[in-house]
Design an enzyme around this catalytic site. Structure first.
Site, short mmCIF file in Angstrom:
data_model
loop_
_atom_site.label_atom_id
_atom_site.label_comp_id
_atom_site.label_asym_id
_atom_site.label_seq_id
_atom_site.Cartn_x
_atom_site.Cartn_y
_atom_site.Cartn_z
N ASN A 246 0.71 -1.36 -0.14
CA ASN A 246 -0.10 0.06 0.17
C ASN A 246 0.77 1.19 0.03
O ASN A 246 0.46 2.09 -0.62
CB ASN A 246 -1.16 0.04 1.17
CG ASN A 246 -2.12 -0.79 1.00
OD1 ASN A 246 -2.40 -1.07 -0.16
ND2 ASN A 246 -3.18 -0.87 1.97
N CYS A 298 -7.82 3.13 3.58
CA CYS A 298 -6.71 2.19 3.51
C CYS A 298 -5.56 3.05 3.33
O CYS A 298 -4.50 3.05 4.42
CB CYS A 298 -6.72 1.11 2.65
SG CYS A 298 -7.97 0.04 2.69
#
Ligand code: UDX
Length: 478
Positions: A246, A298
């Site tokens: 991420n 996220c």
């Protein structure tokens, strides 16, 4: 999916699995619900638990706690086939199965660290009532070494005469808006384990997906696909793989946004630059779309948490701090552009197209659109917004602005329109009609969803991200 395909799917599921595994999924959020429905669809028997009784009642009544394409059908089908059920008490689920996925939220604490209190609470409740062998799998996004902490927790609080555990990490990479597709067609499945038994059990759980051997609930003609890589590693590495993935994707976005600022300053076209650098297979074209920055539940929180992980390990994560800083500055730069063109913001009527942090979801968590709206409303702008799915959730956060029935209503009499989420429906708008109903034909495109040429053709003043006025002037022939 047609009745026949459903029947075939039905028989397929049961025939496909050499062994139907009884699975408990704890947490019915994005990760939990998609995982539970996906595993049930591939033939396993799944109990999904959430201590939010309202959510469980909604799900048992056939409702959905959030909008996610394809998920409602998936849940409905597996519930009808009695392969999926929703309950509110962990204790009632544990008796049924040895495999437990922990999919609870790990929101950021004040200091940006991941809040693991829900994970710990689940572990306490498991250790209080578990009997026999259990494979406890972290699927929530957690900082490295959380698995070690869980092992220690079970050795302290678990009744080892009654129960024994394996801990594993199985990070999730699904994207909101395409979560169901990402479950069935992942790039890879990563597991972090300490025992062969745990690795074997997880391989069994994911067998249909690994072998891409199921009737695809997403694509009509899915056809034969290559097997999905099964990455087996240690728990620490698996935990790191999630945060690192991420953070790297966030870095790509901040990189291209940095380049976009340069393009605006020197007279170049960031879209072309991204296209050409993305053709280098070592770079890859995805996640190089300049815009108003990344949002969602996220990237922002995982980046913060990862920076704290690096810090507490004594590592220099300045690079990721810069990724965060560039992302936060997207809002300032975009609002400055609007202010610059409107001269005085107070009293101006501003239409907004898109509130969700990205299309195909109703999620507005850390949505750049909301940050921009708050800034302009605070400067006295009259904001009228529209989003195909996210207005209810946006209203809960910003009740004071106007919400419109459609994009035209939001553009009606506007001094400017801000396009902030690239929903397909905005690309099907009648631009001639939009031009006619606006007070000033000025469009700021925060997601570069429109074409410069089309905007020029309809006589709009068009401000996108990363193509400097020179370039735009050329297109507009000015
Ligand atoms: C992300 C990861 O992609 C996924 O693998 C992980 O499991 C969860 O976090 P998600 O948050 O659903 O998924 O959104 P994603 O599609 O990754 O987009 C994140 C943000 O980046 C959005 O705000 C999007 O608008 C923005 N973005 C994405 C860009 O600004 N430019 C791009 O090129 C791509």
């Amino acid at each position: 999916m047609s009745v026949l395909r459903f029947a075939i799917a039905e028989s397929n599921c049961l025939r496909l699995l050499e062994e139907q595994v009884n699975i408990t999924v704890i947490g019915a959020g994005y990760v939990g619900l998609i995982t539970a429905a996906g595993l049930a669809e591939t033939g396993h028997r799944v109990i999904c638990v959430d201590d939010d009784l309202g959510k469980i009642q909604l799900l048992n009544a056939g409702g959905m706690p959030f909008y996610e394409p394809g998920l409602e059908n998936l849940v409905k089908r597996s519930r009808a086939a009695k392969r999926l059920e929703f309950i509110a008490r962990i204790e009632d689920a544990l008796a049924q199965g040895e495999v437990i996925f922990i999919c609870v939220g790990t929101p950021p604490l004040e200091n940006g660290e991941a809040d693991l209190s829900s994970v710990e609470l689940v572990a306490r409740r498991i250790s209080a009532c578990a009997r026999g062998y259990h494979l406890v799998i972290e699927k929530s996004t957690v900082p490295v070494q959380t698995g070690r902490r869980l092992q220690k927790h079970f050795s302290i609080y678990g009744d080892n005469s009654q129960a024994h555990y394996d801990i594993a990490s199985n990070p999730e990479f699904l994207r909101e808006g395409s979560g169901v597709e990402d479950f069935f067609h992942p790039d890879r499945i990563v597991v972090g384990v300490d025992s062969e038994k745990a690795a074997a059990l997880l391989e069994e759980v994911y067998k249909p997906v690994l072998e891409q051997n199921f009737l695809c609930p997403i694509h009509e003609n899915c056809g034969k696909r290559p097997h999905v890589p099964f990455v087996v590693t240690d728990i620490n590495s698996a935990e790191l793989i999630k945060h690192a993935s991420n953070s790297f994707l966030s870095m790509k976005i901040s990189f291209i946004n940095m380049i976009a600022d340069l393009c605006e300053a020197v007279g170049a076209d960031a879209g072309k630059v991204a296209e050409a650098i993305g053709m280098d297979s070592r770079i890859g074209g995805s996640f190089l779309r300049p815009g108003i920055g990344f949002g969602g539940s996220c990237f922002p929180k995982d980046l913060q948490a990862f920076v704290r992980v690096g810090q507490s390990a004594g590592c220099d994560f300045t690079l990721l701090r810069e990724v965060e800083r560039i992302n936060q500055r997207r809002i300032d730069l975009f609002v400055a552009k609007v202010r610059n063109e409107l001269w005085v913001v107070r009293g101006k009527r501003i239409g907004v197209w898109g509130l969700a942090f990205k299309p195909r979801t109703d999620d507005v968590r850390s949505a750049p659109a909301l940050a921009i709206i708050r800034r302009l409303a605070a400067e006295g702008a009259q904001v009228r917004a529209y989003d195909p799915h996210a207005m209810e959730k946006a209203k809960a956060q910003i009740p004071e602005i106007e919400y419109c029935a459609d994009a035209y209503a939001a553009a009606e009499g506007a001094d400017a329109v801000l396009a902030l989420t690239e929903w397909d429906e905005f690309l099907r708008l009648d631009l001639k009609k939009v031009r006619q109903i606006m007070a000033r034909p000025l469009i700021f495109d925060g997601r570069n969803m429109f074409s410069c040429a089309a905007m020029a053709e309809h006589g709009f003043e068009y401000v996108d991200i990363g193509s400097a006025s020179e370039a735009r002037k050329q297109v507009l022939g000015r």
